[in-house]
Design an enzyme around this catalytic site. Structure first.
Site, PDB file in Angstrom:
ATOM      1  N   LYS A  13       0.832  -1.208   0.000  1.00 46.51           N
ATOM      2  CA  LYS A  13       0.000   0.000   0.000  1.00 46.51           C
ATOM      3  C   LYS A  13       0.870   1.263   0.000  1.00 46.51           C
ATOM      4  CE  LYS A  13      -1.982  -0.974   3.922  1.00 46.51           C
ATOM      5  NZ  LYS A  13      -1.278  -2.221   4.241  1.00 46.51           N
ATOM      6  N   ARG A  88      -8.799   1.247   9.268  1.00 46.15           N
ATOM      7  CA  ARG A  88      -8.441  -0.152   9.505  1.00 46.15           C
ATOM      8  C   ARG A  88      -9.543  -0.875  10.269  1.00 46.15           C
ATOM      9  NH1 ARG A  88      -2.469   0.673   9.258  1.00 46.15           N
ATOM     10  NH2 ARG A  88      -1.461  -1.351   9.001  1.00 46.15           N
ATOM     11  N   ARG A 127      11.205  -6.279   4.318  1.00 48.54           N
ATOM     12  CA  ARG A 127      11.075  -4.812   4.220  1.00 48.54           C
ATOM     13  C   ARG A 127      12.183  -4.142   5.034  1.00 48.54           C
ATOM     14  NH1 ARG A 127       5.359  -2.235   5.163  1.00 48.54           N
ATOM     15  NH2 ARG A 127       5.361  -3.550   7.015  1.00 48.54           N
ATOM     16  N   ARG A 160      11.759  -2.797  10.656  1.00 47.84           N
ATOM     17  CA  ARG A 160      10.857  -2.180  11.629  1.00 47.84           C
ATOM     18  C   ARG A 160      10.622  -3.126  12.800  1.00 47.84           C
ATOM     19  NH1 ARG A 160       5.861  -0.043   8.018  1.00 47.84           N
ATOM     20  NH2 ARG A 160       4.736  -1.020   9.714  1.00 47.84           N
ATOM     21  N   ARG A 171      -0.173  -9.382  13.358  1.00 51.55           N
ATOM     22  CA  ARG A 171      -0.674  -8.304  12.492  1.00 51.55           C
ATOM     23  C   ARG A 171      -1.599  -8.865  11.408  1.00 51.55           C
ATOM     24  NH1 ARG A 171       4.175  -4.973  10.424  1.00 51.55           N
ATOM     25  NH2 ARG A 171       2.564  -3.501   9.828  1.00 51.55           N
TER      26      ARG A 171
HETATM   27  P1  ADP Z   1       2.297  -1.773   3.231  1.00 50.26           P
HETATM   28  O1  ADP Z   1       2.376  -0.273   3.130  1.00 50.26           O
HETATM   29  O2  ADP Z   1       1.065  -2.336   2.598  1.00 50.26           O
HETATM   30  O3  ADP Z   1       2.513  -2.285   4.611  1.00 50.26           O
HETATM   31  P2  ADP Z   1       4.834  -1.704   1.746  1.00 50.26           P
HETATM   32  O4  ADP Z   1       4.495  -0.785   0.616  1.00 50.26           O
HETATM   33  O5  ADP Z   1       5.708  -1.181   2.816  1.00 50.26           O
HETATM   34  O6  ADP Z   1       3.491  -2.360   2.361  1.00 50.26           O
HETATM   35  O7  ADP Z   1       5.470  -3.021   1.096  1.00 50.26           O
HETATM   36  C1  ADP Z   1       5.873  -4.125   1.918  1.00 50.26           C
HETATM   37  C2  ADP Z   1       7.210  -4.672   1.393  1.00 50.26           C
HETATM   38  O8  ADP Z   1       7.014  -5.258   0.109  1.00 50.26           O
HETATM   39  C3  ADP Z   1       8.295  -3.599   1.222  1.00 50.26           C
HETATM   40  O9  ADP Z   1       9.537  -4.186   1.537  1.00 50.26           O
HETATM   41  C4  ADP Z   1       8.197  -3.243  -0.255  1.00 50.26           C
HETATM   42  O10 ADP Z   1       9.458  -2.778  -0.741  1.00 50.26           O
HETATM   43  C5  ADP Z   1       7.818  -4.576  -0.880  1.00 50.26           C
HETATM   44  N1  ADP Z   1       6.955  -4.450  -2.060  1.00 50.26           N
HETATM   45  C6  ADP Z   1       5.990  -3.527  -2.296  1.00 50.26           C
HETATM   46  N2  ADP Z   1       5.382  -3.745  -3.482  1.00 50.26           N
HETATM   47  C7  ADP Z   1       5.967  -4.866  -4.002  1.00 50.26           C
HETATM   48  C8  ADP Z   1       5.774  -5.629  -5.212  1.00 50.26           C
HETATM   49  N3  ADP Z   1       4.841  -5.298  -6.114  1.00 50.26           N
HETATM   50  N4  ADP Z   1       6.542  -6.737  -5.387  1.00 50.26           N
HETATM   51  C9  ADP Z   1       7.450  -7.092  -4.462  1.00 50.26           C
HETATM   52  N5  ADP Z   1       7.697  -6.433  -3.322  1.00 50.26           N
HETATM   53  C10 ADP Z   1       6.961  -5.323  -3.089  1.00 50.26           C
HETATM   54  P1  AMP Z   2       1.466   0.649   8.994  1.00 48.01           P
HETATM   55  O1  AMP Z   2       2.652   1.544   8.838  1.00 48.01           O
HETATM   56  O2  AMP Z   2       0.285   1.125   8.191  1.00 48.01           O
HETATM   57  O3  AMP Z   2       1.815  -0.790   8.720  1.00 48.01           O
HETATM   58  O4  AMP Z   2       1.003   0.745  10.518  1.00 48.01           O
HETATM   59  C1  AMP Z   2       1.862   0.329  11.549  1.00 48.01           C
HETATM   60  C2  AMP Z   2       1.073   0.160  12.834  1.00 48.01           C
HETATM   61  O5  AMP Z   2       0.530   1.428  13.235  1.00 48.01           O
HETATM   62  C3  AMP Z   2      -0.107  -0.784  12.774  1.00 48.01           C
HETATM   63  O6  AMP Z   2       0.237  -2.152  12.930  1.00 48.01           O
HETATM   64  C4  AMP Z   2      -0.960  -0.259  13.945  1.00 48.01           C
HETATM   65  O7  AMP Z   2      -0.437  -0.665  15.196  1.00 48.01           O
HETATM   66  C5  AMP Z   2      -0.746   1.260  13.830  1.00 48.01           C
HETATM   67  N1  AMP Z   2      -1.770   1.856  12.947  1.00 48.01           N
HETATM   68  C6  AMP Z   2      -1.560   2.454  11.733  1.00 48.01           C
HETATM   69  N2  AMP Z   2      -2.717   2.865  11.208  1.00 48.01           N
HETATM   70  C7  AMP Z   2      -3.701   2.508  12.075  1.00 48.01           C
HETATM   71  C8  AMP Z   2      -5.120   2.609  12.079  1.00 48.01           C
HETATM   72  N3  AMP Z   2      -5.788   3.186  11.054  1.00 48.01           N
HETATM   73  N4  AMP Z   2      -5.785   2.128  13.155  1.00 48.01           N
HETATM   74  C9  AMP Z   2      -5.148   1.569  14.188  1.00 48.01           C
HETATM   75  N5  AMP Z   2      -3.822   1.397  14.232  1.00 48.01           N
HETATM   76  C10 AMP Z   2      -3.088   1.866  13.196  1.00 48.01           C
END
Ligand code: ADP
Ligand code: AMP
Length: 214
Positions: A13, A88, A127, A160, A171
């Site tokens: 995302k 969420r 990641r 992270r 999660r």
């Molecule tokens: P989210 O915001 O949904 O938690 P991220 O955008 O941080 O996810 O992506 C999660 C991991 O997957 C990161 O390490 C990112 O670089 C990698 N990633 C994102 N999109 C792709 C893709 N299309 N193919 C492979 N890896 C990806």
């Molecule tokens: P993210 O960076 O989106 O993966 O979010 C990291 C963490 O932040 C999540 O696992 C939750 O603990 C908290 N968080 C982020 N967005 C929300 C939300 N909309 N509601 C509740 N917790 C959140």
């Protein structure tokens, strides 16, 4: 243009939201990034949020909704925004809807980035995030040019705290339990678009721009 990115943690995302924000000139609003910035600054909000985040749990709705509504009330969000990681829960979505309704506005698209659980573990454990600017990479799929160093700002890349193996499963459980119901919520509103998030980053982006328009 107001867009919501839906999908499991690690579905991509944030990666897509940043690209959409660049292309369409709207701010990328990530509640996770706001919480992490607060943790870094040592604020009370950050301290409280961290107790939930480190356990893979959601930060309570009351707190999360407040920071989100404060953020989207800012001037740069007047032209629209892309929400990443919010809502969420159903109550979060309902509050957002009610607030937008008061303004005579609404969400244009909810993009559901679909990635099965077995890919998610690999995505999250690989990641790496920049300690300074928050840019994200993947050690296999989207590596930085120099291992462990951010391409954008030259600072260190780290795993992270909530991407550690023991937290990933909780999660995912929280996602299925509390966030996945939003798919039905936005389907009912007629604005949900589900896309295959397992494709290459650039192909996923092409699909999204095909939906949003050039
Ligand atoms: P989210 O915001 O949904 O938690 P991220 O955008 O941080 O996810 O992506 C999660 C991991 O997957 C990161 O390490 C990112 O670089 C990698 N990633 C994102 N999109 C792709 C893709 N299309 N193919 C492979 N890896 C990806
Ligand atoms: P993210 O960076 O989106 O993966 O979010 C990291 C963490 O932040 C999540 O696992 C939750 O603990 C908290 N968080 C982020 N967005 C929300 C939300 N909309 N509601 C509740 N917790 C959140």
């Amino acid at each position: 243009m107001k867009i919501i990115m839906l999908g499991a943690p690690g579905a991509g995302k944030g990666t897509q939201a940043k690209m959409i924000a660049d292309k369409y000139g709207v701010p990328h609003v990530s509640t996770g990034d706001i919480f992490r910035a607060n943790i870094k600054e040592g604020t009370e909000l950050g301290k409280e949020a961290k107790t939930y985040m480190d356990r893979g749990l959601l930060v309570p709705d009351e707190l999360t909704v407040k920071i989100l509504l404060d953020r989207v009330a800012k001037e740069d969000c007047k032209k629209g925004y892309i929400l990443d990681g919010f809502p969420r829960t159903i109550p979060q979505a309902q509050v957002l809807d009610a607030e937008l309704e008061k303004l005579g506005e609404g969400i244009d698209f909810a993009i559901n980035v679909d990635v099965p659980d077995n890919h998610i573990v690999e995505r999250m454990s690989g990641r790496r995030a920049c300690v300074e600017c928050g840019a994200t990479y993947h050690i296999v799929h989207i590596p930085s040019q120099k291992e462990g160093i951010c391409d954008r700002c030259g600072k260190e890349l780290v795993l992270r705290d909530d991407d550690k193996p023991e937290t990933i499963q909780s999660r995912l459980d929280v996602y299925h339990d509390q966030t996945q119901p939003l798919i039905a919520f936005y389907t009912e509103k007629g604005i949900l678009r589900t896309i295959d998030g397992t494709a290459d980053m650039k192909d996923v982006f092409k699909t999204i721009t095909g939906i949003l328009g050039e």
